[in-house]
Structure formats: C-alpha cells, structure tokens
Design a protein around this motif. Structure first.
Motif, PDB file in Angstrom:
ATOM      1  N   TYR A 152       0.834  -1.205   0.000  1.00 50.04           N
ATOM      2  CA  TYR A 152       0.000   0.000   0.000  1.00 50.04           C
ATOM      3  C   TYR A 152       0.871   1.259   0.000  1.00 50.04           C
ATOM      4  CZ  TYR A 152      -3.131   3.604   1.822  1.00 50.04           C
ATOM      5  OH  TYR A 152      -3.825   4.762   2.009  1.00 50.04           O
ATOM      6  N   VAL A 153       1.909   1.262   0.840  1.00 47.52           N
ATOM      7  CA  VAL A 153       2.784   2.434   0.902  1.00 47.52           C
ATOM      8  C   VAL A 153       3.484   2.654  -0.424  1.00 47.52           C
ATOM      9  CG1 VAL A 153       4.823   3.394   2.033  1.00 47.52           C
ATOM     10  CG2 VAL A 153       3.070   2.279   3.386  1.00 47.52           C
ATOM     11  N   SER A 154       3.936   1.579  -1.058  1.00 53.75           N
ATOM     12  CA  SER A 154       4.623   1.708  -2.347  1.00 53.75           C
ATOM     13  C   SER A 154       3.692   2.313  -3.403  1.00 53.75           C
ATOM     14  CB  SER A 154       5.131   0.348  -2.799  1.00 53.75           C
ATOM     15  OG  SER A 154       6.035  -0.197  -1.851  1.00 53.75           O
ATOM     16  N   GLU A 155       2.442   1.823  -3.448  1.00 53.50           N
ATOM     17  CA  GLU A 155       1.492   2.360  -4.426  1.00 53.50           C
ATOM     18  C   GLU A 155       1.196   3.832  -4.160  1.00 53.50           C
ATOM     19  OE1 GLU A 155      -1.894  -0.108  -4.157  1.00 53.50           O
ATOM     20  OE2 GLU A 155      -0.909  -1.898  -4.966  1.00 53.50           O
ATOM     21  N   GLN A 156       1.020   4.197  -2.884  1.00 51.74           N
ATOM     22  CA  GLN A 156       0.704   5.591  -2.563  1.00 51.74           C
ATOM     23  C   GLN A 156       1.876   6.508  -2.898  1.00 51.74           C
ATOM     24  OE1 GLN A 156      -2.169   6.917  -1.588  1.00 51.74           O
ATOM     25  NE2 GLN A 156      -3.169   4.923  -1.704  1.00 51.74           N
ATOM     26  N   LEU A 157       3.116   6.065  -2.622  1.00 49.49           N
ATOM     27  CA  LEU A 157       4.270   6.908  -2.919  1.00 49.49           C
ATOM     28  C   LEU A 157       4.425   7.132  -4.419  1.00 49.49           C
ATOM     29  CD1 LEU A 157       6.923   5.599  -0.369  1.00 49.49           C
ATOM     30  CD2 LEU A 157       5.492   7.631  -0.202  1.00 49.49           C
ATOM     31  N   SER A 204      11.176  20.684  -0.695  1.00 48.82           N
ATOM     32  CA  SER A 204       9.806  20.197  -0.684  1.00 48.82           C
ATOM     33  C   SER A 204       9.548  19.435   0.606  1.00 48.82           C
ATOM     34  CB  SER A 204       9.541  19.284  -1.889  1.00 48.82           C
ATOM     35  OG  SER A 204       8.283  18.660  -1.784  1.00 48.82           O
ATOM     36  N   ARG A 205       8.499  19.831   1.309  1.00 51.64           N
ATOM     37  CA  ARG A 205       8.078  19.100   2.502  1.00 51.64           C
ATOM     38  C   ARG A 205       7.599  17.708   2.136  1.00 51.64           C
ATOM     39  NH1 ARG A 205       8.165  17.322   7.540  1.00 51.64           N
ATOM     40  NH2 ARG A 205       6.106  17.000   8.439  1.00 51.64           N
ATOM     41  N   MET A 234       8.320  11.691   2.075  1.00 50.56           N
ATOM     42  CA  MET A 234       8.482  10.462   1.296  1.00 50.56           C
ATOM     43  C   MET A 234       9.791   9.757   1.646  1.00 50.56           C
ATOM     44  SD  MET A 234       6.962  11.802  -2.362  1.00 50.56           S
ATOM     45  CE  MET A 234       7.289  10.272  -3.210  1.00 50.56           C
ATOM     46  N   ARG A 235      10.858  10.542   1.881  1.00 51.24           N
ATOM     47  CA  ARG A 235      12.116   9.902   2.303  1.00 51.24           C
ATOM     48  C   ARG A 235      11.949   9.221   3.656  1.00 51.24           C
ATOM     49  NH1 ARG A 235      14.328  14.696   0.124  1.00 51.24           N
ATOM     50  NH2 ARG A 235      14.411  15.631   2.214  1.00 51.24           N
TER      51      ARG A 235
END
Length: 533
Positions: free
Chosen positions: A212-217, A290-291, A296-297
């Motif tokens: 899920y995290v990979s898709e959202q990023l 960029s915030r 994301m990092r």
C-alpha cells in the motif's frame, strides 16, 4: 446585590493560554466520565438551553443515572472552566421562583464545543489507521488549472465569487491530504519500532502495508510534479489572487478596522503566507525544498525498517519472535564462544560494546597462585583433577544428582496455609460476636488481627464506591460489610495497638452466607421509627 456570575465576570481576565488550559480541566479527575456524559447532552446544540433537571432527564435516557445535586455541581464547574456559559435569556417568568430557575440555565460555548469534538475524536480514533487519499491531489491540480485559466484571462474580468470558490478548492484538499499523510506517517513511526508482533499483524505488514505504501508513494510522486509546475505558473499572480479572494466575515472585520479587537479566523488562501506554505509543500518555492519529498524519504526509511523486521521474523518464525528470544540466542552464541576475542566481536556487532567496554571475563591464568614470570622450579605444584590425571579427560562420571524431594516444604506450606485459614475464621467469628442485635458495629473491642480484617473490608468498600451514593459495600469469603453515610453517628473500634474511629458513618456486618435482606431489614428509617416509638 450582585450574584456569583457577575462577580466572576468582574474578575481580571485570564490569559488566553490559561483559558485554553481550563477547557481541558474536566479530563483530569476521576469524574471525567461524568463530565463527558454531561457535555454530550450539550454537543451540537449552540442555541439550546438546559437546566440541571433537563440534564438529569437526558442522562437518564442514556442509562447514565446521576444525582441532581451532583449534576448541578458539575454544570457549575464546567461554567467556571469555560466549557459552558449561563443563559441570559429569562423568557416570560410567571413568578420569582420561575425567574431564578430560568436564570440557572446553561449553553455550550464555541470553545467548549471545539474541545469536546477534539477529545471525542481522539478517544474514538486512537487506534484507527488513517487512510491517505491521493485523489485529493488530483482535485488540487484541477483547481490550479482552473485558476491558471482565470489568470490568463485576467482576474479583473472574473467574478470574485468564482475566484473564492477556486481558491477554496485548492486549499481544502491540501489541508485534508496533509492531515491524512501526517497521521499515517506518525503511525508508521510507531510500527517500525515494534519487535513483538502477532501473526495477524505480521500478515498485515507483509502483505498489505508495504504494498500500500509503495502504491501511494508512486501515485503521490506522479501528481506532485505537475502541481509544482502549476504553482510556479500561478506565482506571479499571487498578490492579485489574494486580493480577489478576500471576502466573508474576516474581510469585513479588517475593512472596519476591528481586527485588533475582534479575532476572526481567515480562510486558507487569503494571505500570501498561505500560498508560500503551499509552494514549500510541493517544492515550488525559490529554494526548491519540498516538505512532501522529506515525508516520502522518511516513509521509505520506515518501509525499509519494516521490511528488515519482517525478514527477521520470517526467519525465526512468528511463534517465537520476540526481543527476549533474540537475547537468548545471543547468550547462546556467547556461551559457545571459544575465545574472549569472539565474545568481544559478538558484543560489538549486537550491542555496540567495543573493547573499551569490559565484560568481566576472567583471564586464563586468574586461578594461578603466582605470577606468570615465576619459574616452574620454584612454583607450587599444579592441582590436576583426578579424571584428567588418571584417564586424560575432563568428562564428569558417576550418577546424576537426584531431584530434590520437596515433600517436606509442600507439607509445611500446606500447614501454614491451613493455620492462616483457621485464623481468618476465628477473626470472622470474633467480629460477628461483637455485632449488635441490629447488625451494627458501634463501640467494640477486638483483637489486632480482627481490626486488620475489618480495615481490609472498609478499604475494599471505598474502592467500589459509586459517586453520588451514600452507601458502599464489600465482602470476602466469610464476611459482608456495608458502610452508610449518616449525620452525628460515630463508630469506634479498639484493639491493643490503637483505635479506629469513623465519623458520620454506620457499619453493618454479617456473615457472607446470610441473605442481603437481613441488612436491609434494619434500615435507618426503621431504626429511627423504633427509637421514637
């Protein structure tokens, strides 16, 4: 003649921080559930007035019974703290009593409503996992494209209402998205430090969360770039956009010159600072930072940590995955090490304990009676074990030491427990022997053990006390104790070590096997009637 409300209003005003702190004061005591139930009656009812009797009836409908005097006291406390306010509407009173009843009606304040909503939101969603709606960014991008068209056409030719609407469509999705992604990453920050996981949690992390995290990023990164480009196109027209979007109550207060005395919250997007904040979020500012890239990092670092933990858990198995198991395996490696250097390497790799940290390992010659520089001719003879001297081996031989017979200890423990039960039975009989004919304790002499037994019952009844009730009770395997609040009565219980005195109270005691009706048969009203008779 000035009433209490007017006197408090005449007091010096508190600082804003002190007022905000008082709004949360109802959560600090043991009665916070009662305050929460009372505020639930006033929630979402800004124009509804409630008297204490109305609140009592509303709580009774919610199966939350409270005494009317207690409710009145709680309402007055909430008024002092700023969650409620007294109504100034007197209506059409028919009598003086009716006027004073209407004078003591309460309304919820705006700050009280905000605090209640925040508290209930935290209590209801404290364990929920917030979802991130990346589609909000697409709505934001479409609103920016519409705003760019307005800027190219000329904002002077566009109605102010259209400019206000498009600015609102820019900032509303961004505010919701920023809250969602911040809460989600805060949850990930907690998850990445978890070492003890249930099997269903491992399945959730391995099969759902990482994907899920990979898709959202990927989706966020795909949309964030065009948003930054659109914001750079809007940047030259920001001041004109802010001018055309200032409307509503806040703008009228500013035009009237009352902004210093009347505090009104401005809508998002009606100041240049709001647009600067939005550009820093997506890297459209002058510095290019960029915030969103920073978040994301951090998310990628958390995903790597989660993946590492899941890999470790999959190697050792979900049933035995724990920090304790890791330390036990490390202790096994240390025990099987063949030399001190290996132990030092293990400690350095596992715990960061480098050779400057001493592990307390004895040297190989710690048992030598003389120094290593002493000649063997003058040194004392070495002690060689019999097995090594006769058989050339160090293996222990002989029978295994038998398991110790602990029958004596078990019998002693059983006897001591039996003596304790007999002593408890004697203290129960002693207390029941000094109880009056009506089941009350008044002025008696007992042993130290009996007084200790009675103190335990009184303490247990106090722990089970219900707020607003004048009676409390407790029981154990032999006795049942009921304590009632009275006026003027006194209970004195003496023992060789001192005296216990209970003021304005009465104590009833009976055997636990007797029915409860035997206590209620001698109620205060019946005793009072018998004494007057």
């Amino acid at each position: 003649m000035v009433d209490d409300t007017q006197q408090e209003d005449m007091s010096p005003p508190l600082e804003r921080a002190d007022q905000a702190r008082l709004l949360f004061r109802y959560l600090g005591g043991e009665e916070w559930q009662e305050y929460r139930a009372i505020l639930s009656v006033f929630a979402d009812t800004f124009f509804s007035e409630f008297a204490p009797e109305d609140v009592v009836d509303a709580l009774r409908e919610q199966s939350f019974a409270m005494d009317a005097s207690v409710v009145a006291e709680r309402l007055e406390s909430l008024r002092r703290w700023g969650n409620l306010t007294a109504s100034t509407s007197i209506g059409n009173p028919a009598s003086l009593n009716d006027y004073y009843k209407r004078r003591h009606r309460y309304l919820i304040t705006r700050a009280g409503q905000d605090v209640y909503d925040v508290v209930e939101g935290v209590l209801l969603r404290i364990d929920d996992v917030s979802d991130v709606q990346a589609g909000r960014l697409r709505d934001l991008q479409r609103a920016l494209e519409q705003l760019i068209q307005y800027c190219e056409r000329g904002l002077a030719s566009v109605p102010s209402s259209d400019v206000v609407d498009v600015v609102r469509r820019v900032f509303d999705p961004h505010e919701s998205f920023s809250n969602e992604i911040t809460q989600f990453f805060a949850s990930m920050n907690q998850w990445q430090s978890r070492f003890d996981l249930a099997p269903e949690e491992i399945t959730f992390f391995a099969e759902i969360l990482v994907g899920y995290v990979s898709e959202q990023l990927v989706e966020i990164e795909r949309v964030a770039g065009p948003i930054a480009v659109s914001l750079k196109s809007v940047a030259p027209h920001i001041e004109q956009v802010v001018q055309r979007s200032r409307s509503g109550l806040a703008a009228r207060v500013d035009e009237a010159g009352l902004s210093d005395s009347v505090s009104v919250r401005h809508a998002a997007g009606t100041s240049v600072q709001d647009w600067d904040h939005l550009m820093r979020w997506f890297g459209a500012g002058e510095d290019g930072q960029s915030r969103l890239d920073s978040l994301m990092r951090q998310a990628l670092a958390a995903v790597r940590t989660l993946t590492g933990n899941l890999t470790r858990l999959s190697r050792v198995g979900a049933g035995s995955a724990s920090r304790r198991g890791d330390f036990i395996r490390l202790a096994g490696f240390v025990a099987s090490a063949d030399k001190p250097e290996t132990v030092q390497q293990l400690m350095a790799a596992a715990l960061g304990l480098y050779p400057s940290r001493h592990l307390g390992v004895l040297a190989a010659d710690a048992d030598d009676p003389v120094a290593t520089t002493t000649s063997w001719q003058s040194a004392p003879s070495a002690e060689v074990p019999v097995s090594l001297r006769e058989r050339g081996e160090t293996t222990q031989r002989g029978k295994v030491t038998p398991v110790r017979d602990r029958a004596g200890e078990r019998e002693q423990l059983r006897h001591r427990r039996q003596c304790e039960r007999e002593a408890e039975a004697r203290t129960a009989q002693e207390l029941l022997a000094v109880v009056g004919a009506d089941g009350h304790l008044r002025d008696v002499d007992v042993s130290t053990l009996a007084l200790r037994r009675l103190r335990l019952l009184l303490g247990a009844s106090g722990a089970r006390r219900v707020s607003g009730q004048a009676e409390r009770s407790s029981s154990d395997q032999d006795l049942c104790c009921v304590v009632r609040r009275t006026h003027g009565e006194c209970v004195r219980i003496r023992c060789p070590e001192g005296q216990l005195t209970l003021l304005d109270a009465e104590v009833q005691l009976r055997a636990a096997a007797e029915p409860a009706d035997s206590l209620s048969a001698t109620s205060p009203d019946s005793r009072q009637a018998s004494s007057h008779g």
